[in-house]
Design an enzyme around this catalytic site. Structure first.
Site, PDB file in Angstrom:
ATOM      1  CG  ASP A  74      -1.661   4.489   2.980  1.00 26.89           C
ATOM      2  OD1 ASP A  74      -2.108   3.924   1.995  1.00 26.89           O
ATOM      3  OD2 ASP A  74      -1.570   4.044   4.172  1.00 26.89           O
ATOM      4  CD  GLU A 105      -3.015   0.860   2.217  1.00 28.46           C
ATOM      5  OE1 GLU A 105      -3.347  -0.384   2.569  1.00 28.46           O
ATOM      6  OE2 GLU A 105      -3.394   1.838   3.054  1.00 28.46           O
ATOM      7  CD  GLU A 125      -4.981   7.381   5.756  1.00 28.63           C
ATOM      8  OE1 GLU A 125      -6.017   6.882   5.924  1.00 28.63           O
ATOM      9  OE2 GLU A 125      -4.187   7.605   6.879  1.00 28.63           O
TER      10      GLU A 125
END
Length: 290
Positions: free
Chosen positions: A103, A101, A105
């Site tokens: 990311d 993953e 955010e």
């Protein structure tokens, strides 16, 4: 010739020569809204996607394609005003218990207080590689471009073309690197007021709902994974990269390195590599590399 004609003229040789994926910004071609019961919408002649959050539910979407390496760009305009408690997530992820993953955010905040941009890299199901930043602009006032460059040597996170983070392949030190699992693009807008703003001290103000984030100008110059094979002829040999695949072996030049250092000096607010209390047995091995 119109801009769309120019784009088509440019992309055709790219698609034929390298079998690459180059995505237009017509969202229904590239994404499916996967949850939210109508809170996710494609508007403005299908060129803008919006996600909304209210007390009943958030919303989200995912890419139709899976990718194994590429340069992914998306323009976002974040929830304005009092966004405390909300999280807008935009990331690449594979499936399974040992997933990879990458990311972005965006952690909301009270009106007038800055968003926190939270980044992380998971490889083989292990994350704990958080770096957090303030931004040098208001991300709610206009669209800004958030990019992930992912090749076999490194992952570079960028904002409006300015690198903010680099995660290098350090498998030689025993650090797993995302390189074997194809990933989809996901995004969601959801309530996380148990932790998102000041460790959960500030709760979501539902009188401000619905909260809305907007997306446009998606582009994936990337290798599409389908039926167990990549659309690129090779994902392992840099010599296979043509000028149309410069990202495959791209690294930061001195100007980009200077911009990265500027961001990390002035806008980084958390770096796991500086958090010795969190790792009493010693910092992760990648943290010991300059």
């Amino acid at each position: 010739m119109s801009s769309s004609g120019l784009k088509f003229t440019f992309l055709m040789p790219l698609m034929v020569a390298c079998l690459m994926a180059a995505s237009a910004s017509i969202f229904h071609n590239d994404f499916d809204i996967t949850w939210g019961d109508g809170r996710g919408k494609i508007v403005n002649n299908r060129e803008v996607l919006t996600l909304s959050l209210d007390k009943a539910s958030g919303s989200g979407f995912q890419s139709k394609n899976e990718y194994l390496f590429g340069k992914i760009d998306m323009q976002l305009k974040l929830v304005p005003g009092n966004s405390a408690g909300t999280v807008t997530a935009y990331y690449l992820s594979s499936k399974g218990s040992t997933w990879d993953e990458i990311d972005f955010e965006f952690l909301g905040n009270l009106s007038g207080d800055p968003y926190i941009l939270h980044t992380n890299v998971f490889s083989q199901g292990k994350g704990n590689r958080e770096q957090q930043f303030y931004l040098w602009f208001d991300p709610t006032a206009d669209f800004h471009t958030y990019s992930i460059l992912w090749n076999p040597q490194r992952i570079i996170f960028s904002v409006d073309g300015t690198p903010i983070r680099e995660f290098k392949n350090m498998e030689s030190l025993g650090v797993p690197f995302p390189k074997n699992q194809p990933m989809r693009i996901y995004s969601s807008l959801w309530n996380a007021d148990d932790w998102a703003t000041r460790g959960g001290l500030v709760k979501t103000d539902w009188t401000q709902a619905p909260f809305t984030a907007s997306y446009r100008n998606f582009n994936a110059d990337a290798c599409v994974w389908s039926n167990g094979a990549s659309s690129c002829k090779s994902n392992t040999s840099p010599s296979s990269a043509s000028t149309n695949r410069a990202w495959f072996s791209q690294e930061m030049d001195s100007a980009k390195q200077q911009r990265l250092q500027w961001v990390q000096k002035n806008y980084m607010i958390y770096n796991y590599c500086n958090d010795a209390k969190r790792f009493p047995q010693g910092l992760p091995p990648e943290c010991n590399m300059s």
